[in-house]
Design a protein around this motif. Structure first.
Motif, short mmCIF file in Angstrom:
data_model
loop_
_atom_site.label_atom_id
_atom_site.label_comp_id
_atom_site.label_asym_id
_atom_site.label_seq_id
_atom_site.Cartn_x
_atom_site.Cartn_y
_atom_site.Cartn_z
N PRO A 119 0.79 -1.26 0.24
CA PRO A 119 -0.01 0.05 0.09
C PRO A 119 0.73 1.18 -0.03
CG PRO A 119 -0.14 -1.18 2.11
CD PRO A 119 0.59 -2.02 1.23
N GLY A 120 0.05 2.47 -0.57
CA GLY A 120 1.01 3.67 -0.52
C GLY A 120 0.79 4.20 -2.10
N THR A 121 1.43 5.52 -2.15
CA THR A 121 1.27 6.26 -3.38
C THR A 121 2.62 5.96 -4.13
OG1 THR A 121 0.06 7.87 -2.50
CG2 THR A 121 0.83 8.35 -4.48
N TYR A 122 2.34 5.41 -5.44
CA TYR A 122 3.43 5.53 -6.33
C TYR A 122 3.55 6.73 -7.35
CZ TYR A 122 3.36 0.57 -4.77
OH TYR A 122 3.51 -0.56 -3.77
N ALA A 123 4.50 7.31 -7.54
CA ALA A 123 4.49 8.21 -8.79
C ALA A 123 5.47 7.82 -9.84
CB ALA A 123 5.11 9.40 -8.23
N TYR A 124 5.15 7.96 -10.87
CA TYR A 124 5.64 7.65 -12.16
C TYR A 124 5.59 8.48 -13.22
CZ TYR A 124 0.95 6.48 -13.83
OH TYR A 124 -0.29 6.56 -14.53
N VAL A 125 6.09 8.43 -14.44
CA VAL A 125 6.56 9.43 -15.51
C VAL A 125 6.60 8.72 -16.72
CG1 VAL A 125 9.01 9.41 -15.39
CG2 VAL A 125 7.73 11.46 -15.97
N CYS A 126 6.48 9.24 -17.73
CA CYS A 126 6.92 8.99 -19.28
C CYS A 126 8.23 9.59 -19.63
CB CYS A 126 5.48 9.22 -20.21
SG CYS A 126 6.15 9.06 -21.87
N ILE A 127 9.26 8.91 -19.70
CA ILE A 127 10.61 9.61 -19.89
C ILE A 127 10.57 10.74 -21.04
CG2 ILE A 127 13.01 9.07 -20.47
CD1 ILE A 127 12.73 6.66 -18.77
N PRO A 128 10.07 10.16 -22.20
CA PRO A 128 10.19 11.19 -23.38
C PRO A 128 9.29 12.21 -23.19
CG PRO A 128 9.20 9.45 -24.11
CD PRO A 128 9.64 8.78 -22.76
N HIS A 129 8.42 12.42 -22.36
CA HIS A 129 7.48 13.43 -22.35
C HIS A 129 7.48 14.18 -20.86
CE1 HIS A 129 5.90 11.02 -26.13
NE2 HIS A 129 6.23 12.04 -26.42
N GLU A 130 8.39 13.69 -20.04
CA GLU A 130 8.43 14.41 -18.72
C GLU A 130 8.58 15.94 -18.74
OE1 GLU A 130 10.76 13.26 -14.70
OE2 GLU A 130 11.90 12.93 -16.51
N PRO A 131 9.33 16.50 -19.74
CA PRO A 131 9.20 18.13 -19.89
C PRO A 131 8.02 18.59 -20.06
CG PRO A 131 10.97 17.12 -21.27
CD PRO A 131 10.00 15.90 -20.72
N GLN A 132 6.88 17.82 -20.57
CA GLN A 132 5.77 18.30 -20.87
C GLN A 132 4.72 17.91 -19.93
OE1 GLN A 132 7.13 16.43 -23.41
NE2 GLN A 132 7.95 17.95 -24.55
N GLY A 133 5.07 17.29 -18.72
CA GLY A 133 4.28 16.96 -17.48
C GLY A 133 3.58 15.74 -17.72
N MET A 134 4.11 14.68 -18.39
CA MET A 134 3.43 13.48 -18.58
C MET A 134 3.73 12.73 -17.40
SD MET A 134 2.92 10.80 -21.54
CE MET A 134 1.90 9.61 -21.55
N ASP A 135 3.08 12.73 -16.05
CA ASP A 135 3.37 11.97 -15.08
C ASP A 135 1.95 11.62 -14.38
OD1 ASP A 135 2.50 14.17 -13.59
OD2 ASP A 135 4.32 14.99 -13.21
N GLY A 136 2.05 10.60 -13.60
CA GLY A 136 0.65 10.30 -12.57
C GLY A 136 1.17 9.58 -11.33
N THR A 137 0.10 9.26 -10.73
CA THR A 137 0.14 8.36 -9.43
C THR A 137 -0.70 7.08 -9.48
OG1 THR A 137 -1.42 9.81 -8.22
CG2 THR A 137 0.90 10.31 -8.22
N VAL A 138 -0.23 6.16 -8.87
CA VAL A 138 -1.37 5.05 -8.31
C VAL A 138 -1.05 4.96 -6.96
CG1 VAL A 138 -1.51 2.50 -8.79
CG2 VAL A 138 -0.58 3.77 -10.38
N THR A 139 -2.27 5.11 -6.26
CA THR A 139 -2.55 4.85 -4.81
C THR A 139 -3.17 3.48 -4.69
OG1 THR A 139 -3.01 7.31 -4.50
CG2 THR A 139 -3.54 6.09 -2.96
N VAL A 140 -2.57 2.75 -3.92
CA VAL A 140 -2.81 1.59 -3.38
C VAL A 140 -3.33 1.30 -2.06
CG1 VAL A 140 -1.94 -0.99 -3.37
CG2 VAL A 140 -0.90 0.64 -5.15
N VAL A 141 -4.27 0.96 -1.72
CA VAL A 141 -4.96 1.09 -0.15
C VAL A 141 -5.13 -0.49 -0.15
CG1 VAL A 141 -6.01 3.22 -0.76
CG2 VAL A 141 -7.41 1.15 -1.50
N GLU A 142 -5.37 -0.64 1.21
CA GLU A 142 -5.71 -2.02 1.78
C GLU A 142 -6.88 -2.60 1.35
OE1 GLU A 142 -3.54 -4.03 3.52
OE2 GLU A 142 -2.05 -2.70 4.10
#
Length: 142
Positions: A119-142
């Motif tokens: 459980p917790g929050t996972y932050a991730y990105v698209c490497i080639p489009h990181e400068p354009q703000g392409m990122d996200g999160t997955v929140t995992v709950v019990e």
């Protein structure tokens, strides 16, 4: 050739040539998070422990899914398209193999998946489009 016949033929050929530029034919039912242009859709998702998230490239450009090394919970398994063991390895592979599956690239119409066990929050990105703000999160709950 008559003008109308020529225009009808040219329009058909032009539409066919552009078809691959508009996006993939990946059905939305095949993924949880779509990748289009410079964004993950949705950018933030919530799942339960043990669930698998599927990212699908529903756009017309290659993308990566790369966890930030310091953006995952303690004890969690690192994840990245290309199955790299660290953010540094994923970035180096992409730098050396841009646009290739060897660099973690997910081509249009392809998917990547990861099962979340901690459980917790996972932050991730698209490497080639990181400068354009392409990122996200997955929140995992019990």
């Amino acid at each position: 050739m008559k003008r109308r016949t020529f225009l009808a033929t040219a329009t058909g050929v032009g539409a066919g040539a552009l078809a691959g530029c508009v996006g993939s034919s990946l059905p939305a039912s095949d993924y949880d998070v779509g990748m289009q242009h410079h964004s993950f859709q949705p950018a933030d998702v919530e799942v339960s422990v043990g669930e698998t998230v599927v990212w699908g490239n529903s756009g017309s450009r290659g993308h990566t899914v790369t966890a930030y090394g310091d953006g995952i919970p303690d004890g969690a398994t690192y994840f990245a398209s290309g199955d790299f063991e660290s953010e540094e390895a994923a970035r180096n592979a992409y730098r050396n193999n841009p646009g290739s599956s060897a660099g973690g690239n997910i081509a249009p119409g392809e998917t990547y998946e990861h099962t979340f066990e901690v459980p917790g929050t996972y932050a991730y990105v698209c490497i080639p489009h990181e400068p354009q703000g392409m990122d996200g999160t997955v929140t995992v709950v019990e």
